[in-house]
Write a protein that holds these residues in place. Structure first.
Motif, PDB file in Angstrom:
ATOM      1  N   THR A   1     -41.467 -10.014  -0.837  1.00 18.52           N
ATOM      2  CA  THR A   1     -42.401  -9.200  -0.063  1.00 18.52           C
ATOM      3  C   THR A   1     -41.682  -8.680   1.184  1.00 18.52           C
ATOM      4  O   THR A   1     -40.564  -9.115   1.498  1.00 18.52           O
ATOM      5  N   GLN A   2     -42.337  -7.794   1.913  1.00 18.46           N
ATOM      6  CA  GLN A   2     -41.730  -7.256   3.127  1.00 18.46           C
ATOM      7  C   GLN A   2     -41.493  -8.349   4.167  1.00 18.46           C
ATOM      8  O   GLN A   2     -40.431  -8.414   4.790  1.00 18.46           O
ATOM      9  N   ASP A   3     -42.479  -9.215   4.352  1.00 22.43           N
ATOM     10  CA  ASP A   3     -42.339 -10.294   5.336  1.00 22.43           C
ATOM     11  C   ASP A   3     -41.183 -11.222   4.969  1.00 22.43           C
ATOM     12  O   ASP A   3     -40.408 -11.650   5.844  1.00 22.43           O
TER      13      ASP A   3
ATOM     14  N   LEU B   1     -38.539 -10.483   3.126  1.00 24.81           N
ATOM     15  CA  LEU B   1     -37.290  -9.744   3.341  1.00 24.81           C
ATOM     16  C   LEU B   1     -36.897  -9.741   4.807  1.00 24.81           C
ATOM     17  O   LEU B   1     -35.743 -10.033   5.157  1.00 24.81           O
ATOM     18  N   ASP B   2     -37.853  -9.424   5.679  1.00 19.61           N
ATOM     19  CA  ASP B   2     -37.553  -9.360   7.119  1.00 19.61           C
ATOM     20  C   ASP B   2     -37.087 -10.717   7.638  1.00 19.61           C
ATOM     21  O   ASP B   2     -36.141 -10.796   8.445  1.00 19.61           O
TER      22      ASP B   2
ATOM     23  N   LYS C   1     -43.772  -2.786  -5.862  1.00 17.99           N
ATOM     24  CA  LYS C   1     -44.092  -2.826  -4.439  1.00 17.99           C
ATOM     25  C   LYS C   1     -43.050  -2.029  -3.674  1.00 17.99           C
ATOM     26  O   LYS C   1     -41.944  -1.771  -4.179  1.00 17.99           O
TER      27      LYS C   1
ATOM     28  N   LEU D   1     -36.717   3.529   2.289  1.00 16.71           N
ATOM     29  CA  LEU D   1     -37.973   3.131   1.667  1.00 16.71           C
ATOM     30  C   LEU D   1     -37.780   3.150   0.154  1.00 16.71           C
ATOM     31  O   LEU D   1     -37.362   4.165  -0.408  1.00 16.71           O
TER      32      LEU D   1
ATOM     33  N   LEU E   1     -40.534  -1.695  -0.371  1.00 18.11           N
ATOM     34  CA  LEU E   1     -39.859  -2.403   0.709  1.00 18.11           C
ATOM     35  C   LEU E   1     -39.197  -1.403   1.644  1.00 18.11           C
ATOM     36  O   LEU E   1     -38.696  -0.365   1.210  1.00 18.11           O
ATOM     37  N   LYS E   2     -39.199  -1.748   2.918  1.00 11.64           N
ATOM     38  CA  LYS E   2     -38.540  -0.913   3.926  1.00 11.64           C
ATOM     39  C   LYS E   2     -37.330  -1.659   4.466  1.00 11.64           C
ATOM     40  O   LYS E   2     -37.444  -2.792   4.940  1.00 11.64           O
TER      41      LYS E   2
END
Length: 238
Positions: A146-148, A150-151, A90, A138, A92-93
């Motif tokens: 997941t991105q959510d 991580l944020d 996946k 990136l 991640l940013k």
């Protein structure tokens, strides 16, 4: 069992299967936690010509799904990797200035700097200055998060580091509160003794010779260890 009850039952392999079926009927199969394997001998017996028995079982049941079992404290100050070979790929940013690093200052071109299933691919060039990644980053990899997720972790103060070998590690904001559940294997690594230790304890307690102490005694260290799984603050935890 009461709503807050937990039961541990010690048994050897001769009747372990029958005991499991009986307990499933009495306590409910859905309340079976699992069985622990206790190393009861240091060297085992050589009387059996087919197998050297070293272990016994401890079956566990509880009717309260909310009860947590405490094994040991997690590492409160140790970085944990967030890339594992078993996860799916996946992207991640990472925003600017959110990653600390041990890489030398300078510009790094996009691409793969490591190989294997735990390697990552940088999808853009990035700049390191004063041990901080000052560029948006990136990254493709087998990330656990997941991105959510991580944020959310970053917003709560989780610390992210890019290692000198281009690995991503984190120190979570609440890591000092985390703990590990107990291992299914119980032995001296947990500070738990053997049948021999139990016989020594009873011999001293009752002032008897070892051969006069009853068979299959259990060391107090085993009892203490099992009791230590249940901490008061975990009983009604949600």
């Amino acid at each position: 069992l009461s709503d807050e009850g937990v039961i541990f039952i010690s048994i050897d392999d001769n009747e372990q299967a029958q005991l499991k079926l009986l307990c499933d009927e009495v306590f409910g199969e859905e309340n079976y936690v699992g069985h622990f394997i206790w190393v009861r001998k240091k060297k085992g017996s050589f009387l059996n010509k087919k197998i050297r028995k070293m272990t016994e079982y401890v079956l566990c049941y509880t009717s309260n799904e909310r009860i947590k079992f405490f094994g040991e404290d997690a590492y409160s100050n140790k970085m944990q990797p967030i890339v594992k070979r078993t996860n799916s790929l996946k992207m991640l940013k990472f925003s600017k200035y959110t990653i600390k690093t041990k890489l030398k200052d300078g510009e790094y071109k996009k691409g793969k700097y490591t190989s294997g299933n735990t390697g990552v691919e940088f999808l853009n060039d990035f700049i390191v200055k004063d041990s901080i990644v000052i560029s948006e980053l990136l990254v493709n990899g087998r990330f656990v998060w997941t991105q959510d997720f991580l944020d959310n972790e970053l917003n709560q103060g989780t610390f992210v580091e890019l290692s000198s070998k281009f690995g991503f590690n984190v120190l979570r904001h609440n890591q000092d509160e985390k703990f590990k559940t107990p291992s299914s294997l119980i032995n001296s690594d947990n500070g738990v003794g053997t049948n021999e230790d139990a016989s020594d304890e009873l011999s001293k307690l009752l002032n008897l010779e070892l051969e006069d102490v009853f068979n299959y005694s259990k060391p107090t260290s085993l009892i203490k260890y099992l009791i230590s799984f249940i901490k008061k603050e975990f009983i009604n935890a949600t």
